[in-house]
Structure formats: C-alpha cells, structure tokens
Write a protein that holds these residues in place. Structure first.
Motif, PDB file in Angstrom:
ATOM      1  N   GLY A 123      53.339  -1.489  14.716  1.00 46.23           N
ATOM      2  CA  GLY A 123      52.233  -1.729  14.082  1.00 46.23           C
ATOM      3  C   GLY A 123      52.361  -2.100  12.404  1.00 46.23           C
ATOM      4  N   VAL A 124      53.497  -2.029  11.996  1.00 45.29           N
ATOM      5  CA  VAL A 124      53.809  -2.052  10.502  1.00 45.29           C
ATOM      6  C   VAL A 124      54.619  -3.557  10.292  1.00 45.29           C
ATOM      7  N   LEU A 125      54.177  -4.196   9.553  1.00 46.05           N
ATOM      8  CA  LEU A 125      54.916  -5.463   8.980  1.00 46.05           C
ATOM      9  C   LEU A 125      55.543  -5.133   7.986  1.00 46.05           C
ATOM     10  N   LEU A 126      56.895  -5.258   7.647  1.00 45.97           N
ATOM     11  CA  LEU A 126      57.560  -5.035   6.473  1.00 45.97           C
ATOM     12  C   LEU A 126      58.093  -6.526   5.921  1.00 45.97           C
ATOM     13  N   ILE A 127      57.713  -6.444   4.818  1.00 48.26           N
ATOM     14  CA  ILE A 127      57.685  -7.861   3.802  1.00 48.26           C
ATOM     15  C   ILE A 127      58.708  -7.483   2.603  1.00 48.26           C
ATOM     16  N   GLY A 128      59.773  -8.274   2.584  1.00 49.71           N
ATOM     17  CA  GLY A 128      60.732  -7.977   1.257  1.00 49.71           C
ATOM     18  C   GLY A 128      60.278  -9.134   0.381  1.00 49.71           C
ATOM     19  N   CYS A 129      60.387  -8.543  -0.926  1.00 51.06           N
ATOM     20  CA  CYS A 129      60.185  -9.657  -2.059  1.00 51.06           C
ATOM     21  C   CYS A 129      61.337  -9.294  -3.024  1.00 51.06           C
ATOM     22  N   PRO A 130      61.829 -10.148  -3.523  1.00 55.42           N
ATOM     23  CA  PRO A 130      63.041 -10.021  -4.583  1.00 55.42           C
ATOM     24  C   PRO A 130      62.602  -9.908  -6.132  1.00 55.42           C
ATOM     25  N   HIS A 131      61.286 -10.165  -6.250  1.00 58.79           N
ATOM     26  CA  HIS A 131      60.735  -9.846  -7.749  1.00 58.79           C
ATOM     27  C   HIS A 131      59.290  -9.038  -7.574  1.00 58.79           C
ATOM     28  N   SER A 132      59.103  -8.091  -8.582  1.00 57.45           N
ATOM     29  CA  SER A 132      57.931  -7.410  -8.608  1.00 57.45           C
ATOM     30  C   SER A 132      56.608  -8.249  -8.581  1.00 57.45           C
ATOM     31  N   ILE A 133      56.852  -9.509  -9.410  1.00 57.91           N
ATOM     32  CA  ILE A 133      55.558 -10.267  -9.255  1.00 57.91           C
ATOM     33  C   ILE A 133      55.312 -10.833  -7.658  1.00 57.91           C
ATOM     34  N   ALA A 134      56.317 -11.218  -6.998  1.00 57.80           N
ATOM     35  CA  ALA A 134      56.021 -11.581  -5.808  1.00 57.80           C
ATOM     36  C   ALA A 134      55.528 -10.346  -4.883  1.00 57.80           C
ATOM     37  N   ALA A 135      55.923  -9.283  -5.076  1.00 56.82           N
ATOM     38  CA  ALA A 135      55.493  -8.260  -4.320  1.00 56.82           C
ATOM     39  C   ALA A 135      54.121  -7.730  -4.765  1.00 56.82           C
ATOM     40  N   GLN A 136      53.745  -7.965  -6.040  1.00 57.46           N
ATOM     41  CA  GLN A 136      52.269  -7.724  -6.369  1.00 57.46           C
ATOM     42  C   GLN A 136      51.449  -8.952  -5.898  1.00 57.46           C
ATOM     43  N   GLU A 137      51.645 -10.104  -5.821  1.00 55.12           N
ATOM     44  CA  GLU A 137      50.975 -11.139  -4.981  1.00 55.12           C
ATOM     45  C   GLU A 137      50.664 -10.954  -3.692  1.00 55.12           C
ATOM     46  N   CYS A 138      51.837 -10.422  -3.084  1.00 59.68           N
ATOM     47  CA  CYS A 138      51.832 -10.164  -1.551  1.00 59.68           C
ATOM     48  C   CYS A 138      51.039  -9.054  -1.392  1.00 59.68           C
ATOM     49  N   GLN A 139      50.853  -7.881  -2.324  1.00 55.21           N
ATOM     50  CA  GLN A 139      50.056  -6.905  -2.141  1.00 55.21           C
ATOM     51  C   GLN A 139      48.519  -7.244  -2.076  1.00 55.21           C
ATOM     52  N   ALA A 140      48.397  -8.318  -2.929  1.00 58.53           N
ATOM     53  CA  ALA A 140      46.796  -8.601  -3.115  1.00 58.53           C
ATOM     54  C   ALA A 140      46.298  -9.484  -2.087  1.00 58.53           C
ATOM     55  N   VAL A 141      47.158 -10.076  -1.162  1.00 55.89           N
ATOM     56  CA  VAL A 141      46.677 -10.757   0.050  1.00 55.89           C
ATOM     57  C   VAL A 141      47.080 -10.281   1.330  1.00 55.89           C
ATOM     58  N   GLY A 142      47.250  -8.959   0.955  1.00 57.25           N
ATOM     59  CA  GLY A 142      47.965  -8.299   2.148  1.00 57.25           C
ATOM     60  C   GLY A 142      46.744  -7.862   3.414  1.00 57.25           C
ATOM     61  N   HIS A 143      45.643  -7.699   2.945  1.00 56.23           N
ATOM     62  CA  HIS A 143      44.584  -7.361   3.827  1.00 56.23           C
ATOM     63  C   HIS A 143      44.048  -8.518   4.596  1.00 56.23           C
ATOM     64  N   ARG A 144      44.323  -9.759   3.845  1.00 57.38           N
ATOM     65  CA  ARG A 144      43.747 -11.045   4.290  1.00 57.38           C
ATOM     66  C   ARG A 144      44.808 -11.306   5.453  1.00 57.38           C
ATOM     67  N   LEU A 145      46.167 -11.087   5.128  1.00 56.98           N
ATOM     68  CA  LEU A 145      47.088 -11.317   6.180  1.00 56.98           C
ATOM     69  C   LEU A 145      46.972 -10.495   7.438  1.00 56.98           C
ATOM     70  N   LEU A 146      46.574  -9.188   7.280  1.00 52.80           N
ATOM     71  CA  LEU A 146      46.419  -8.242   8.405  1.00 52.80           C
ATOM     72  C   LEU A 146      45.215  -8.749   9.355  1.00 52.80           C
ATOM     73  N   GLU A 147      43.940  -9.096   8.520  1.00 53.45           N
ATOM     74  CA  GLU A 147      42.812  -9.735   9.446  1.00 53.45           C
ATOM     75  C   GLU A 147      43.289 -11.023   9.947  1.00 53.45           C
ATOM     76  N   HIS A 148      43.821 -11.860   9.566  1.00 55.92           N
ATOM     77  CA  HIS A 148      44.507 -13.177  10.300  1.00 55.92           C
ATOM     78  C   HIS A 148      45.457 -12.986  11.398  1.00 55.92           C
ATOM     79  N   LEU A 149      46.291 -11.980  11.475  1.00 58.79           N
ATOM     80  CA  LEU A 149      47.226 -11.608  12.348  1.00 58.79           C
ATOM     81  C   LEU A 149      46.229 -10.792  13.393  1.00 58.79           C
TER      82      LEU A 149
END
Length: 106
Positions: free
Chosen positions: A53-79
């Motif tokens: 139940g856990v999706l692990l996403i790798g990001c090489p930059h802190s900015i990318a990680a921050q942006e991914c964190q911001a849309v994470g709930h929408r991605l979970l809803e979509h999945l």
C-alpha cells in the motif's frame, strides 16, 4: 468463455507474479499521472516501488520532492479511483542520486 483479464490474473496468481504485475501497473499509472499533471517537473520523479500500500517515489532534488509532496494526495485519490482493488495508504518520497549526465555537468 473467460475474458482475457480473468485468465491473465489466474495465470499470474498461479505463477506467483500477480503482486509484481500489480506493482508494475501502479508504477506505470503513477508516472503517467505525474507527467500529465506536472509536465515540467514530472521527469524528475522516479517511481521506486509499490509494496503493502505504500508508493515510493524518488526525487533527485529537494524542489522536486516538495512539489511531489504537494500533489501526493491527488495522486493517491487518482490511483484509488483507477484501481479500487489495490490498497493505497501512503506515498513516501526519498532523495536519490541525480542522473549521471547531470552530475557530469556540475
């Protein structure tokens, strides 16, 4: 006559590959969604794994990680809407090494 989907799932289950096939489908759908929702940042996200139940996403930059964190709930809803049989409890974001080409330029 059985549908291809039901036969395929039976064969994958019998061979012990159903969990791996589901994880590959989740990774593909997550990457597709991230590229569609965030075309400029989507290329920086690397789907590492989907397990228990856990999706692990790798990001090489802190900015990318921050942006991914911001849309994470929408991605979970979509999945959850796309694959109601699978359990999606969380998204974890980890830092990964930048691509080799980018490191060479630095």
């Amino acid at each position: 006559m059985d549908h291809v989907a039901s036969v395929l799932s039976k064969v994958l289950r019998r061979r012990g590959l159903l969990v791996h096939a589901d994880a590959a489908l989740v990774a593909h759908e997550a990457k597709t969604w991230l590229l569609a929702e965030m075309p400029l940042m989507g290329r920086w996200f690397e789907i590492r794994s989907y397990k228990e139940g856990v999706l692990l996403i790798g990001c090489p930059h802190s900015i990318a990680a921050q942006e991914c964190q911001a849309v994470g709930h929408r991605l979970l809803e979509h999945l959850r809407k796309l694959m109601p049989k699978n359990e999606f409890s969380a998204i974890r974001i980890v830092r990964i090494d930048p691509p080799v080409a980018e490191t060479a330029l630095a």
